[in-house]
Design a protein around this motif. Structure first.
Motif, mmCIF file in Angstrom:
data_model
loop_
_atom_site.group_PDB
_atom_site.id
_atom_site.type_symbol
_atom_site.label_atom_id
_atom_site.label_comp_id
_atom_site.label_asym_id
_atom_site.label_seq_id
_atom_site.Cartn_x
_atom_site.Cartn_y
_atom_site.Cartn_z
ATOM 1 N N GLU A 1 33.256 5.486 30.776
ATOM 2 C CA GLU A 1 33.220 6.838 30.759
ATOM 3 C C GLU A 1 33.956 7.493 29.604
ATOM 4 N N ALA A 2 35.124 7.062 29.261
ATOM 5 C CA ALA A 2 35.745 7.523 28.194
ATOM 6 C C ALA A 2 35.183 7.261 26.961
ATOM 7 N N ARG B 1 29.971 10.740 38.812
ATOM 8 C CA ARG B 1 31.026 9.957 38.269
ATOM 9 C C ARG B 1 31.125 8.736 39.277
ATOM 10 N N TYR B 2 31.652 7.481 38.398
ATOM 11 C CA TYR B 2 31.826 6.488 39.456
ATOM 12 C C TYR B 2 32.955 6.288 40.000
ATOM 13 N N ALA C 1 22.471 -0.729 31.180
ATOM 14 C CA ALA C 1 21.997 0.192 32.149
ATOM 15 C C ALA C 1 22.822 0.955 32.865
ATOM 16 N N THR C 2 23.978 0.567 33.188
ATOM 17 C CA THR C 2 24.790 1.369 34.273
ATOM 18 C C THR C 2 25.029 2.785 33.624
ATOM 19 N N ARG D 1 21.671 19.523 27.222
ATOM 20 C CA ARG D 1 21.978 19.026 28.687
ATOM 21 C C ARG D 1 22.547 20.098 29.823
ATOM 22 N N ARG E 1 32.668 9.911 27.083
ATOM 23 C CA ARG E 1 33.392 11.220 26.923
ATOM 24 C C ARG E 1 33.555 11.587 25.264
ATOM 25 N N GLN F 1 39.308 9.772 31.389
ATOM 26 C CA GLN F 1 38.353 10.149 30.249
ATOM 27 C C GLN F 1 39.459 10.902 29.123
ATOM 28 N N ARG G 1 20.839 7.891 26.891
ATOM 29 C CA ARG G 1 20.611 9.267 27.754
ATOM 30 C C ARG G 1 21.372 10.256 26.775
ATOM 31 N N PHE H 1 20.134 2.459 39.266
ATOM 32 C CA PHE H 1 21.490 2.316 38.983
ATOM 33 C C PHE H 1 22.351 2.937 38.061
ATOM 34 N N THR H 2 21.597 3.571 37.142
ATOM 35 C CA THR H 2 22.091 4.207 36.063
ATOM 36 C C THR H 2 23.256 5.516 36.534
ATOM 37 N N ILE H 3 24.128 5.596 36.112
ATOM 38 C CA ILE H 3 25.186 6.604 36.286
ATOM 39 C C ILE H 3 25.132 7.879 35.345
ATOM 40 N N GLU H 4 24.465 9.125 35.798
ATOM 41 C CA GLU H 4 24.355 10.019 34.886
ATOM 42 C C GLU H 4 25.623 10.660 34.609
ATOM 43 N N TYR H 5 26.403 10.214 33.590
ATOM 44 C CA TYR H 5 27.722 10.292 33.545
ATOM 45 C C TYR H 5 28.404 11.801 33.596
ATOM 46 N N PRO H 6 28.291 12.815 32.763
ATOM 47 C CA PRO H 6 28.934 13.952 32.766
ATOM 48 C C PRO H 6 28.720 14.559 34.198
ATOM 49 N N GLU H 7 27.596 14.467 34.918
ATOM 50 C CA GLU H 7 27.192 14.952 36.210
ATOM 51 C C GLU H 7 27.734 14.127 37.391
#
Ligand code: SF4
Ligand code: SF4
Ligand code: SF4
Lengths: 174, 160
Positions: free
Chosen positions: B131-132, A48-49, B40-41, B151, B135, A134, B46, A40-46
């Motif tokens: 997310e911010a 989005r929640y 974890a979320t 990446r 970022r 963001q 990463r 359930f980890t969100i691979e952020y830059p690719e």
């Protein structure tokens, strides 16, 4: 001195404990390798929640049908704002039907607390909280958002139309 | 020998820019969002941000929350103990301008992080989403390593 009572003789030895712990880690590693979908980890830059449409993000100034700002420079939002981050300069409009309009509308995004009170205060749906959030930026970039950024930034594609229409209001006698 | 030491220094400096070892001062409600970005979320490991166990091992300081006199002291002492160059991320309106609890009293202006130490990245919000914060880390890494990141290169290669 306090004496800790161990539950069994075996727990005095730490090596079985370490091996048990490593076993759990390795079990999870293989589980995750085989079940990539369940992570359930969100691979952020690719990835989005998906936030709700009512999310309170960066402000949007809405526009009229002709593309000019809907805002009437009534200063209600600037008065209501708890962080005092909105500054508006009003000017008289050439059109006699339009009383005032803002020649500058600035929001200091570093002071804003994203409470949404400006959106609640506005009588003509001229300011809304948009879905963008963001907005982290390097020191030295522009954090005081002006009309260009608030109403006509590229991802709004020429502005968001306001719900309140002057002709409709006049026809209904409001 | 000095040549070898110089090369080693170069390698260490390059690795330092690619990995951030973070030291947190996560005060206030923004602190929970920082922990959310760390767990974890959202998992900022990463992106190459790790946890330092001591300020002297860290090269990234993350500050959030209202700055009172005790926290101001903590920020200054921590910053002095960190080995330069250090990057600083200020998170939330409290830490950046002090606006949520500002009394608008000119005699008692709020203390901000940027008045104590130099700040590299600002994250506006009250609180900002995780997310911010991620970022902000990406912005910082793109400032430290100009050009496409590993990446992006990897994703370009995988797409073809
Ligand atoms: S969201 Fe709140 S703090 Fe931000 S501009 Fe609107 S009223 Fe002011
Ligand atoms: S945004 Fe709305 S409340 Fe604020 S000045 Fe314009 S019309 Fe008035
Ligand atoms: S900026 Fe807002 S969310 Fe962050 S610590 Fe201050 S009051 Fe809490």
């Amino acid at each position: 001195m306090s004496v800790v009572k161990r539950p069994s003789q075996k727990s005095k030895w730490y090596i079985p404990g370490v091996l048990t712990g490593l076993g759990i880690t390795i079990r999870h590693m293989f589980f995750n390798l085989l079940h990539r979908k369940d992570i359930f980890t969100i691979e952020y830059p690719e990835e989005r929640y998906p936030y709700s449409d009512r999310f309170k993000g960066n402000h949007i100034l809405t526009v009229k049908k002709d593309g000019s700002l809907r805002c009437t420079a009534c200063m209600l939002c600037a008065t209501y704002c708890p962080a005092e981050c909105i500054s508006i300069t009003a000017a008289e409009h050439d059109d006699p039907n339009v009383e005032k309009y803002p020649i500058s509308y600035e929001i200091d995004i570093l002071r804003c607390v994203f409470c949404g009170l400006c959106e609640e205060a506005c009588p003509v749906d001229a300011i809304r909280m948009g879905p963008e959030h963001q907005t982290a930026a390097l020191a030295g970039s522009r954090f005081v958002y002006d009309i260009n950024k608030l109403a006509y930034r590229p991802n709004l594609k020429g502005g968001v139309l306001s719900h309140v229409d002057d002709e409709e209001r006049k026809a209904r006698g409001l | 020998m000095s040549w070898l030491a110089g090369r080693l220094e170069d390698v260490v400096r390059r690795l330092e820019k690619q990995n951030q070892f973070s030291w947190l001062i996560p005060n206030g409600c923004c602190g929970h969002e920082i922990k959310n970005a760390r767990l974890a979320t959202y998992d900022w490991e990463r992106l190459g941000v790790f946890k330092a166990s001591h300020p002297e091992q860290a090269n990234l300081l993350i500050v959030s929350g209202w700055v009172n006199s005790a926290v101001a002291e903590e920020i200054k002492v921590t910053y002095d103990r960190m080995i330069k160059p250090v990057c600083v991320i200020a998170i939330g309106s409290c830490a950046i301008t002090g606006s949520p609890f500002d009394t608008f009293d000119p005699k008692r202006p709020p203390v901000t992080v940027s008045s104590l130490i130099p700040v590299d990245v600002y994250v506006p919000g009250c609180p900002p989403r995780p997310e911010a914060i991620l970022r902000a880390i990406l912005e910082l890494q793109s400032k430290l390593n100009p050009g496409p990141s590993h990446r992006e290169v990897l994703h370009e290669a995988l797409r073809d």
